[in-house]
Motif scaffolding. Structure first.
Motif, PDB file in Angstrom:
ATOM      1  N   UNK A 409       0.835  -0.971  -0.036  1.00  0.00           N
ATOM      2  CA  UNK A 409      -0.123  -0.124  -0.291  1.00  0.00           C
ATOM      3  C   UNK A 409       0.946   1.406  -0.110  1.00  0.00           C
ATOM      4  N   UNK A 410       0.383   2.239  -0.721  1.00  0.00           N
ATOM      5  CA  UNK A 410       1.236   3.571  -0.977  1.00  0.00           C
ATOM      6  C   UNK A 410       0.562   4.622  -0.395  1.00  0.00           C
ATOM      7  N   UNK A 411       1.273   5.563   0.347  1.00  0.00           N
ATOM      8  CA  UNK A 411       0.482   6.920   0.526  1.00  0.00           C
ATOM      9  C   UNK A 411       0.452   7.715  -0.621  1.00  0.00           C
ATOM     10  N   UNK A 412      -0.553   7.741  -1.211  1.00  0.00           N
ATOM     11  CA  UNK A 412      -0.729   8.607  -2.469  1.00  0.00           C
ATOM     12  C   UNK A 412      -2.171   9.408  -2.763  1.00  0.00           C
ATOM     13  N   UNK A 413      -3.055   8.500  -2.513  1.00  0.00           N
ATOM     14  CA  UNK A 413      -4.439   9.422  -2.673  1.00  0.00           C
ATOM     15  C   UNK A 413      -5.266   9.230  -1.282  1.00  0.00           C
ATOM     16  N   UNK A 414      -4.309   9.228  -0.484  1.00  0.00           N
ATOM     17  CA  UNK A 414      -4.952   8.867   1.167  1.00  0.00           C
ATOM     18  C   UNK A 414      -5.209  10.070   1.660  1.00  0.00           C
ATOM     19  N   UNK A 415      -5.371  11.058   1.187  1.00  0.00           N
ATOM     20  CA  UNK A 415      -5.499  12.670   1.710  1.00  0.00           C
ATOM     21  C   UNK A 415      -6.569  13.465   1.115  1.00  0.00           C
ATOM     22  N   UNK A 416      -7.365  12.497   0.010  1.00  0.00           N
ATOM     23  CA  UNK A 416      -8.479  13.353  -0.651  1.00  0.00           C
ATOM     24  C   UNK A 416      -9.745  13.557   0.062  1.00  0.00           C
ATOM     25  N   UNK A 417     -10.144  14.686   0.057  1.00  0.00           N
ATOM     26  CA  UNK A 417     -11.715  14.704   0.752  1.00  0.00           C
ATOM     27  C   UNK A 417     -12.556  15.641  -0.439  1.00  0.00           C
ATOM     28  N   UNK A 418     -13.534  15.144   0.204  1.00  0.00           N
ATOM     29  CA  UNK A 418     -15.015  15.667  -0.700  1.00  0.00           C
ATOM     30  C   UNK A 418     -15.913  15.916   0.415  1.00  0.00           C
ATOM     31  N   UNK A 419     -16.955  16.698  -0.095  1.00  0.00           N
ATOM     32  CA  UNK A 419     -18.031  16.796   0.668  1.00  0.00           C
ATOM     33  C   UNK A 419     -18.643  15.318   1.013  1.00  0.00           C
ATOM     34  N   UNK A 420     -19.158  15.396   2.346  1.00  0.00           N
ATOM     35  CA  UNK A 420     -19.480  14.160   2.925  1.00  0.00           C
ATOM     36  C   UNK A 420     -20.525  13.351   2.090  1.00  0.00           C
ATOM     37  N   UNK A 421     -21.578  14.222   1.891  1.00  0.00           N
ATOM     38  CA  UNK A 421     -22.655  13.784   0.940  1.00  0.00           C
ATOM     39  C   UNK A 421     -22.176  13.278  -0.404  1.00  0.00           C
ATOM     40  N   UNK A 422     -21.028  13.773  -0.979  1.00  0.00           N
ATOM     41  CA  UNK A 422     -20.539  13.280  -2.255  1.00  0.00           C
ATOM     42  C   UNK A 422     -19.721  11.899  -1.894  1.00  0.00           C
ATOM     43  N   UNK A 423     -19.250  11.469  -0.570  1.00  0.00           N
ATOM     44  CA  UNK A 423     -18.328  10.648  -0.623  1.00  0.00           C
ATOM     45  C   UNK A 423     -18.738   9.110  -1.231  1.00  0.00           C
ATOM     46  N   UNK A 424     -19.903   8.725  -1.175  1.00  0.00           N
ATOM     47  CA  UNK A 424     -20.302   7.385  -1.668  1.00  0.00           C
ATOM     48  C   UNK A 424     -20.021   7.399  -3.238  1.00  0.00           C
ATOM     49  N   UNK A 425     -20.700   8.615  -3.930  1.00  0.00           N
ATOM     50  CA  UNK A 425     -20.587   8.651  -5.426  1.00  0.00           C
ATOM     51  C   UNK A 425     -19.014   8.769  -5.778  1.00  0.00           C
ATOM     52  N   UNK A 426     -18.100   9.447  -4.781  1.00  0.00           N
ATOM     53  CA  UNK A 426     -16.699   9.791  -5.230  1.00  0.00           C
ATOM     54  C   UNK A 426     -16.019   8.255  -5.205  1.00  0.00           C
ATOM     55  N   UNK A 427     -16.061   7.654  -3.879  1.00  0.00           N
ATOM     56  CA  UNK A 427     -15.658   6.494  -3.656  1.00  0.00           C
ATOM     57  C   UNK A 427     -15.889   5.330  -4.635  1.00  0.00           C
ATOM     58  N   UNK A 428     -17.094   5.448  -5.148  1.00  0.00           N
ATOM     59  CA  UNK A 428     -17.452   4.302  -6.275  1.00  0.00           C
ATOM     60  C   UNK A 428     -16.951   4.508  -7.435  1.00  0.00           C
ATOM     61  N   UNK A 429     -16.822   5.981  -7.818  1.00  0.00           N
ATOM     62  CA  UNK A 429     -15.834   6.213  -8.947  1.00  0.00           C
ATOM     63  C   UNK A 429     -14.406   5.999  -9.016  1.00  0.00           C
ATOM     64  N   UNK A 430     -13.933   6.243  -7.696  1.00  0.00           N
ATOM     65  CA  UNK A 430     -12.516   5.829  -7.308  1.00  0.00           C
ATOM     66  C   UNK A 430     -12.172   4.415  -7.591  1.00  0.00           C
ATOM     67  N   UNK A 431     -13.074   3.909  -6.863  1.00  0.00           N
ATOM     68  CA  UNK A 431     -13.091   2.140  -6.998  1.00  0.00           C
ATOM     69  C   UNK A 431     -12.969   1.740  -8.479  1.00  0.00           C
ATOM     70  N   UNK A 432     -13.607   2.240  -9.202  1.00  0.00           N
ATOM     71  CA  UNK A 432     -13.980   1.653 -10.625  1.00  0.00           C
ATOM     72  C   UNK A 432     -12.533   2.153 -11.295  1.00  0.00           C
ATOM     73  N   UNK A 433     -12.057   3.540 -10.853  1.00  0.00           N
ATOM     74  CA  UNK A 433     -10.984   3.812 -11.543  1.00  0.00           C
ATOM     75  C   UNK A 433      -9.620   3.077 -11.283  1.00  0.00           C
ATOM     76  N   UNK A 434      -9.567   2.505 -10.016  1.00  0.00           N
ATOM     77  CA  UNK A 434      -8.667   1.784  -9.575  1.00  0.00           C
ATOM     78  C   UNK A 434      -8.603   0.371 -10.118  1.00  0.00           C
ATOM     79  N   UNK A 435      -9.876  -0.073 -10.131  1.00  0.00           N
ATOM     80  CA  UNK A 435     -10.099  -1.554 -10.816  1.00  0.00           C
ATOM     81  C   UNK A 435      -9.840  -1.619 -12.248  1.00  0.00           C
ATOM     82  N   UNK A 436      -9.941  -0.582 -13.054  1.00  0.00           N
ATOM     83  CA  UNK A 436      -9.802  -0.202 -14.549  1.00  0.00           C
ATOM     84  C   UNK A 436      -8.125  -0.370 -14.788  1.00  0.00           C
TER      85      UNK A 436
END
Length: 986
Positions: A409-436
């Protein structure tokens, strides 16, 4: 020890017109390598290391740096993950001497501190006032206020207490012209007065006020800042310089440049003193709801609901982290509340005056979660149970370093913050990005604040991994910008994210940031290359890519950790080893006493990693970390094994030190003293032929001092004496008289220390066990090998391990255990033996280790099985204070000791919150280590013992511990078996 300076200030003033001066001894070259490491990613060799004692030293450094155009890199501890504290300049370590709490004003709720004060230590000092400093990083047991200011640290309660920026009231700082100035809150009218040059003595200070006013009073710049910065609902924002915090908001027209300095990563000035705001301690009752969810997404939707219930913290732990707790020696104990196999835990905290009040809030959340079909288990924890849940969350960074292989595991995108209401959608997109990209990641931390620490698994030792490292951050930056979030929430830009600030903020705002740097630091003295003009983020990485890994032949079996090198690489840099004695625990005793980075577990692991990774023939000798450097950095390791249990990554430095020393001795002549200590048993066997002669020497002060000096021991150190007989000889006579019919059979390991020196303790153990109904047998066996292991003669210890396993393999089982008196000896069966014997004996070694019990463990086990009764012991009232042996705390626990000594019904047993006693076998005897040994004892153990009335019993299972207590306090400590024997009804 306190006067060691890696940058010699006494000569610095003479060198201002000449070349850079620093002492190039082995110690100081080693320090440069140690300070080149930051977390697990970045590395760059500094020119020198400075440890200033006071502000005058700091001013001298600034003048020197300005003259020679050298960068100064500030460092405290425990807050940086993005490469803030590495660079080619002079690393300035403020942690050792700038560590005083200067003033407490409980009425107005503020405190004045130096930057090296540790957050948790400060709060212990504030506890009597029922106040605390709120921001709470997961590294709060070692994170210092200066580092928290540098990074604008937030922590798990940020939704309640905010970030560090919200609590900094005033700062004293040294500017780039060497002048110390005072920054505070002021009205815009007062600020304009400063701009006019009134009440200002420093030209740089005047330029700062004028320059900053030119930015914040410019309507065009103000509009740019408001438009380009993350949206206001993103509370965690630490990208670039906090210009938005200086703009008017509503009716507020005040300006405080402290808000700009906070989060500036030491690039604007050197903070020497901070006045910080305090908050009230939480109410009497704190409870957490541990929401178990079947998916990560489900936990994030649950987090939205938790935030509507006005919780005080909402933190996430994913399955990846939880799985690493299963086999961890320490954290496995904290899994009691986990039900099933959740993909994620959401830990939601509530406060109240009573448990019922907290339960009412918790139940309201649980009811809504159930109504929304979110979660499947919801245990509510209070007190110590809640703390154990939080410990799993806080250990996340270290725990995930237990992943095998080079993909880490690398300290890379461990510090990105969004509005708490945006968090589920942001993490879903990020997860897809990483899986790609076919990447797996760990997700944890600050769900309630809209910031998850996302750590993708990347192999930075390959060219492909290095390219992927940058690609992931670049693509994530686009995603974060889509949600108008912050690329750096609390860990800062550093070397890692500074390159992407122009993209995130826009080129115009980035030019404002460059202007700010120029206003404050025109010569580029302070932490050059951070925030602005940052080099590419995948340069200066710790690892050289596509380099074949060395194949290391070792005596110890490192297969469980993959290799000795991989064990060293597991160090995440999280700095758990930098906690003070106020926090407690054992790791790391030498650092607790010296407060020097070179004496941390982290430093030793990093030096070993550097040594075993490199290829000396390809590197100039002057720059190579040679074996003598490694030996010196390992010298003050007491082999306490605290790191094996307390380090989240289980970086076992004691094992690595022993292995390295064995290898070192294969190319260097071992010192005579080391051989004498290693061969302790042989010498005691010889001396026991005439114990009176040996004792005469060491009872006579002048003769003892002379003998000590001859072998390299400190003359003030007393020596353990020989008994008139050996325990084995006494037992042979005793067994012929003992009635053994019908008794349960137990085996006693007659360790070398008990056999010759602590014979009376061994006698009482045997007599006590016989009184309790056991037949005691001392089987044929060899010495434990502890003295050889302690001095690095691993091959000799290996021979003894093989001999003992072969001798005992058919005797020892659960029904007939092997009982030990001296912890360091008996626990060798549990710890080192399975990793020393050949494969053909490993199963036998593990079986013996599982049934090799400390005396206290055996008594506690038998009591739990109702085979021993409290009725056999006195009803007299006594207070017993226990000091635990380091190996006992690391490889067992003190629970059995407390239970054993509580057998007498009216014995009140308390644990002394001490770490290592400081003796550590021969360490405290040695001339060069004696002072440090006593300093370690003075941290907690000695003062606690001295405070006890004479009728209080002091218990210590370790022979070294008892001797250290005697030398340090004049009090006699007893083995638990002695106390229990004396408490038997006669």
């Amino acid at each position: 020890m306190d006067r060691i300076l890696y940058f010699n200030f006494s000569k610095l003033s003479e060198q201002l017109s000449g070349d850079l001066f620093y002492d190039d001894s082995v110690t100081h070259r080693a320090q440069r390598h140690l300070y080149a490491t930051d977390a697990s990613v970045y590395q760059e060799l500094p020119t020198a290391v400075a440890i200033p004692r006071n502000t005058d030293d700091l001013k001298l450094l600034v003048s020197f740096a300005a003259k020679h155009k050298i960068s100064l890199i500030p460092r405290t501890a425990g807050t940086s993950l993005a490469g803030q504290v590495v660079g080619s300049g002079i690393v300035v370590d403020l942690s050792k001497h700038f560590n005083q709490v200067l003033e407490i004003n409980a009425k107005e709720k503020w405190v004045r501190v130096q930057p090296g004060v540790i957050r948790d230590d400060l709060n212990k000092i504030l506890a009597p006032y029922k106040l605390l400093f709120g921001p709470e990083t997961s590294t709060a047991s070692r994170a210092m206020i200066g580092g928290m200011i540098g990074n604008n640290s937030c922590g798990l309660h940020s939704i309640t207490w905010g970030a560090t920026r919200d609590h900094v009231l005033e700062l004293k700082a040294v500017l780039s012209d060497g002048e110390e100035v005072h920054f505070r809150n002021m009205s815009r009218a007062e600020f304009e007065t400063k701009v006019a040059g009134k009440d200002i003595t420093s030209a740089r200070e005047r330029a700062i006020y004028a320059g900053m006013w030119g930015i914040i009073s410019n309507p065009v710049d103000e509009e740019l800042i408001r438009k380009q910065f993350p949206k206001k609902t993103v509370t965690r924002r630490n990208s670039g310089y906090a210009l938005d915090s200086l703009l008017p908001e509503g009716t507020r027209d005040d300006i405080n440049l402290c808000k700009l300095i906070t989060g500036s990563e030491g690039t604007l000035c050197f903070v020497t003193e901070a006045k910080i705001n305090l908050v009230d301690v939480p109410p009497a009752t704190v409870g957490v709801v541990c929401v178990h969810t079947a998916t990560l997404a489900e936990s994030l939707y649950a987090n939205r609901i938790a935030m509507r219930h006005e919780c005080k913290a909402s933190e996430l732990v994913d399955k990846y982290i939880m799985d690493f707790t299963k086999d961890h020696r320490e954290y496995s104990k904290n899994r009691f509340f986990i039900s099933g196999d959740p993909e994620a835990l959401l830990i939601v905290e509530f406060w109240g005056e009573t448990q019922d009040e907290v339960l009412e809030k918790a139940n309201a959340l649980i009811a809504e979660l159930k109504a929304q079909n979110l979660g499947y288990a919801y245990p509510v924890l209070f007190g110590d149970e809640a703390n154990k849940a939080w410990d799993i969350r806080k250990a996340g960074l270290g725990l995930i370093r237990n992943l095998p292989g080079d993909t880490q595991p690398v300290n890379l995108i461990e510090d990105c913050a969004v509005d708490v209401d945006d968090l589920p959608e942001y993490i879903a997109e990020l997860d897809q990005l990483l899986k790609s990209k076919k990447l797996h990641a760990s997700y944890y931390a600050h769900a309630g604040a809209g910031e998850l620490h996302v750590e993708p698994m990347i192999n930075l030792k390959t060219s492909e991994g290095k390219a992927m490292f940058r690609e992931v951050l670049a693509d994530t930056a686009k995603l974060v910008k889509k949600y108008n979030g912050s690329l750096s929430g609390e860990h800062g830009d550093g070397r890692l994210r500074g390159e992407f600030i122009p993209f995130m903020m826009g080129p115009e705002v980035y030019q404002l940031f460059r202007q700010v740097k120029k206003i404050w630091d025109p010569e580029g003295i302070f932490n050059r290359g951070k925030i602005v003009d940052t080099p590419p983020m995948n340069e200066f990485l710790r690892y050289e890519q596509d380099k074949p890994q060395p194949s290391l032949k070792t005596v110890f079996d490192f297969s469980k950790q993959e290799s000795l090198l991989r064990l060293a690489e597991k160090c995440s840099g999280s700095g758990d080893c930098r906690k003070s004695e106020m926090t407690g625990g054992t790791m790391c005793p030498s650092f607790m006493a010296t407060r020097l980075e070179k004496d941390t577990t982290r430093a030793r692991a990093n030096m070993l990693r550097k040594y075993y990774t490199g290829a000396p023939e390809n590197i100039p000798a002057a720059e190579w970390v040679n074996a003598d450097m490694v030996k010196e950095v390992l010298d003050l390791c007491l082999s306490c094994k605290g790191c094996k249990a307390e380090c989240p990554s289980s970086v076992d430095v004691a094992k690595m030190k022993a292995e390295f020393t064995q290898q070192y001795y294969e190319h260097h002549q071992p010192p005579l003293r080391a051989r004498l200590i290693a061969n302790f048993t042989k010498e005691m066997k010889l001396a026991s032929l005439a114990p009176w002669a040996y004792n005469l020497v060491f009872k006579t002060d002048s003769l003892r001092r002379l003998a000590n000096k001859m072998v390299g021991f400190h003359p003030d150190r007393t020596m353990p004496l020989l008994h008139s007989t050996t325990l084995k000889n006494w037992w042979e006579k005793q067994r012929r008289q003992a009635e053994t019919r019908g008794k349960s059979k137990v085996y006693l390991f007659c360790d070398e220390f008990t056999n010759y020196n602590d014979v009376e303790i061994g006698q009482k153990v045997i007599l006590l066990l016989e009184k309790l109904g056991y037949e005691v047998i001392i089987p044929q066996h060899s010495e434990s090998g502890r003295s050889y292991l302690s001095k690095g003669f691993v091959k000799e210890a290996q021979n003894l391990a093989v001999a003992n396993v072969e001798a005992l393999r058919d005797l020892i089982s659960e029904g007939s255990p092997l009982i030990g008196i001296e912890p360091s000896a008996i626990l060798s069966f549990r710890d080192e033996y399975p990793e020393l014997v050949p494969d053909t004996l490993k199963d036998a070694a593990r079986k013996i280790g599982e049934n090799a019990l400390l005396f206290e463990e055996f008594i506690a086990r038998e009591y739990d099985a109702k085979r021993i009764s409290s009725d056999l012991f006195t009803s007299e009232e006594r207070l017993v204070k226990i000091h635990g042996h380091c190996h006992q705390k690391a490889l067992s626990s003190l629970v059995a000791s407390k239970k054993t000594l509580s057998l007498p019904a009216n014995y009140k047993v308390q644990l002394i919150p001490s770490g290592c006693c400081g003796m550590a076998g021969s360490f405290g005897y040695e001339q060069e280590h004696y002072e440090l040994s006593m300093k370690i004892g003075e941290l907690v153990l000695f003062p606690t013992v001295r405070q006890q009335p004479e009728d209080v019993l002091i218990a210590a299972a370790g022979t070294s511990c008892r001797h250290q207590i005697k030398d340090g306090t004049g009090r006699k400590a007893q083995h638990p078996a002695e106390i229990l024997w004396d408490a038997l009804k006669k």
